[in-house]
Design a protein around this motif. Structure first.
Motif, PDB file in Angstrom:
ATOM      1  N   GLU A  17       0.846  -1.206   0.000  1.00 24.69           N
ATOM      2  CA  GLU A  17       0.000   0.000   0.000  1.00 24.69           C
ATOM      3  C   GLU A  17       0.883   1.258   0.000  1.00 24.69           C
ATOM      4  O   GLU A  17       0.587   2.230  -0.698  1.00 24.69           O
ATOM      5  CB  GLU A  17      -0.942  -0.003   1.209  1.00 24.69           C
ATOM      6  CG  GLU A  17      -1.921  -1.172   1.255  1.00 24.69           C
ATOM      7  CD  GLU A  17      -2.965  -1.167   0.137  1.00 24.69           C
ATOM      8  OE1 GLU A  17      -3.213  -0.101  -0.460  1.00 24.69           O
ATOM      9  OE2 GLU A  17      -3.528  -2.245  -0.135  1.00 24.69           O
ATOM     10  N   GLU A  50      -3.988   5.816  -0.423  1.00 30.36           N
ATOM     11  CA  GLU A  50      -3.135   4.623  -0.265  1.00 30.36           C
ATOM     12  C   GLU A  50      -2.467   4.613   1.111  1.00 30.36           C
ATOM     13  O   GLU A  50      -2.330   3.556   1.731  1.00 30.36           O
ATOM     14  CB  GLU A  50      -2.076   4.554  -1.372  1.00 30.36           C
ATOM     15  CG  GLU A  50      -2.631   4.393  -2.778  1.00 30.36           C
ATOM     16  CD  GLU A  50      -3.489   3.152  -2.981  1.00 30.36           C
ATOM     17  OE1 GLU A  50      -3.524   2.280  -2.114  1.00 30.36           O
ATOM     18  OE2 GLU A  50      -4.132   3.078  -4.041  1.00 30.36           O
ATOM     19  N   HIS A  53      -4.948   3.339   3.452  1.00 25.83           N
ATOM     20  CA  HIS A  53      -5.087   1.879   3.379  1.00 25.83           C
ATOM     21  C   HIS A  53      -4.001   1.202   4.223  1.00 25.83           C
ATOM     22  O   HIS A  53      -4.281   0.270   4.978  1.00 25.83           O
ATOM     23  CB  HIS A  53      -4.972   1.387   1.933  1.00 25.83           C
ATOM     24  CG  HIS A  53      -6.064   1.880   1.035  1.00 25.83           C
ATOM     25  ND1 HIS A  53      -6.020   1.741  -0.331  1.00 25.83           N
ATOM     26  CD2 HIS A  53      -7.234   2.517   1.311  1.00 25.83           C
ATOM     27  CE1 HIS A  53      -7.135   2.262  -0.859  1.00 25.83           C
ATOM     28  NE2 HIS A  53      -7.861   2.746   0.117  1.00 25.83           N
ATOM     29  N   GLU A  94      -3.541  -1.626  -9.756  1.00 25.03           N
ATOM     30  CA  GLU A  94      -4.716  -1.903  -8.911  1.00 25.03           C
ATOM     31  C   GLU A  94      -5.159  -3.361  -9.057  1.00 25.03           C
ATOM     32  O   GLU A  94      -5.599  -3.978  -8.085  1.00 25.03           O
ATOM     33  CB  GLU A  94      -5.869  -0.950  -9.248  1.00 25.03           C
ATOM     34  CG  GLU A  94      -5.645   0.471  -8.744  1.00 25.03           C
ATOM     35  CD  GLU A  94      -5.402   0.563  -7.240  1.00 25.03           C
ATOM     36  OE1 GLU A  94      -5.910  -0.282  -6.490  1.00 25.03           O
ATOM     37  OE2 GLU A  94      -4.679   1.484  -6.821  1.00 25.03           O
ATOM     38  N   GLU A 130     -11.445   0.971  -6.707  1.00 24.87           N
ATOM     39  CA  GLU A 130     -10.124   1.374  -7.185  1.00 24.87           C
ATOM     40  C   GLU A 130      -9.920   0.970  -8.646  1.00 24.87           C
ATOM     41  O   GLU A 130      -9.435   1.753  -9.464  1.00 24.87           O
ATOM     42  CB  GLU A 130      -9.031   0.740  -6.320  1.00 24.87           C
ATOM     43  CG  GLU A 130      -8.982   1.224  -4.885  1.00 24.87           C
ATOM     44  CD  GLU A 130      -8.317   2.571  -4.740  1.00 24.87           C
ATOM     45  OE1 GLU A 130      -8.994   3.594  -5.010  1.00 24.87           O
ATOM     46  OE2 GLU A 130      -7.150   2.628  -4.340  1.00 24.87           O
TER      47      GLU A 130
HETATM   48 FE1  FEO Z   1      -4.806   0.510  -1.731  1.00 26.24          FE
HETATM   49 FE2  FEO Z   1      -5.307   1.471  -4.622  1.00 26.24          FE
HETATM   50  O1  FEO Z   1      -5.373   0.105  -3.365  1.00 26.24           O
END
Ligand code: FEO
Length: 176
Positions: A17, A50, A53, A94, A130
């Motif tokens: 990520e 990101e 994430h 992705e 995504e």
């Molecule tokens: Fe964290 Fe774009 O996936």
């Protein structure tokens, strides 16, 4: 109790990520070099998402008493031959991330770890978005092609993207 294997996979995913953020920062720089600030804005928002994430996974590991082991983050691609190349790189990346999330989900099912499986469902859903966003950008660009006016219109549209931090209500399934 999180298994060593799932802990390792989640730590690997944290680095993926952060790598995503790094790659999109590189693509942002490419668009800045073309003076396409709207495209650059879109990628700047993506960079922030990101990092969110990665931090969701980091916080999950902390909450369930797992060990956080940060890994090396590879240098991203820095040369893009065209807008199409940059947008295609994004979609392919992705798709790679989706496969990687699915691998962890598969492992969680094998281990019957319902807690992490529930946590990961938010990411499964997020990856649908995504990929759709990345594909949408690529498809739109393929329609526009090398038409300058079309590119500038697309740039204006992408300039409107705003970063919205992920809230706890959006990510209830990330709560262990
Ligand atoms: Fe964290 Fe774009 O996936």
């Amino acid at each position: 109790m999180l298994s060593e294997k799932l802990q390792e996979m989640l730590n690997e995913q944290i680095s993926k990520e952060f790598y995503s953020a790094y790659l999109y920062l590189s693509i942002e720089a490419y668009f800045l070099s073309l003076n396409l600030n709207g495209f650059a804005n879109w990628f700047h928002v993506q960079v922030q998402e990101e990092k969110d994430h990665a931090m969701l996974m980091y916080n999950y590991l902390a909450k369930v008493g797992g060990r956080i082991i940060l890994k090396e983050i590879a240098a991203p691609k820095v040369e893009f031959v065209s807008i199409e190349d940059a947008l295609k790189t994004t979609l392919e990346h992705e798709q790679f991330v989706t496969r990687s999330i699915y691998d962890i989900v598969d492992a969680s099912i094998l281990e019957r770890d319902h807690k992490i499986n529930y946590f990961l469902q938010w990411f499964v859903n997020e990856q649908t978005e995504e990929e759709a966003n990345a594909e949408n950008n690529l498809k739109k660009f393929m329609i526009v092609g090398n038409d300058g006016k079309g590119i500038l219109m697309m740039d204006s549209e992408l300039a409107t993207r705003v970063y919205v931090p992920i809230t706890s209500t959006q990510t209830q399934s990330t709560q262990p």
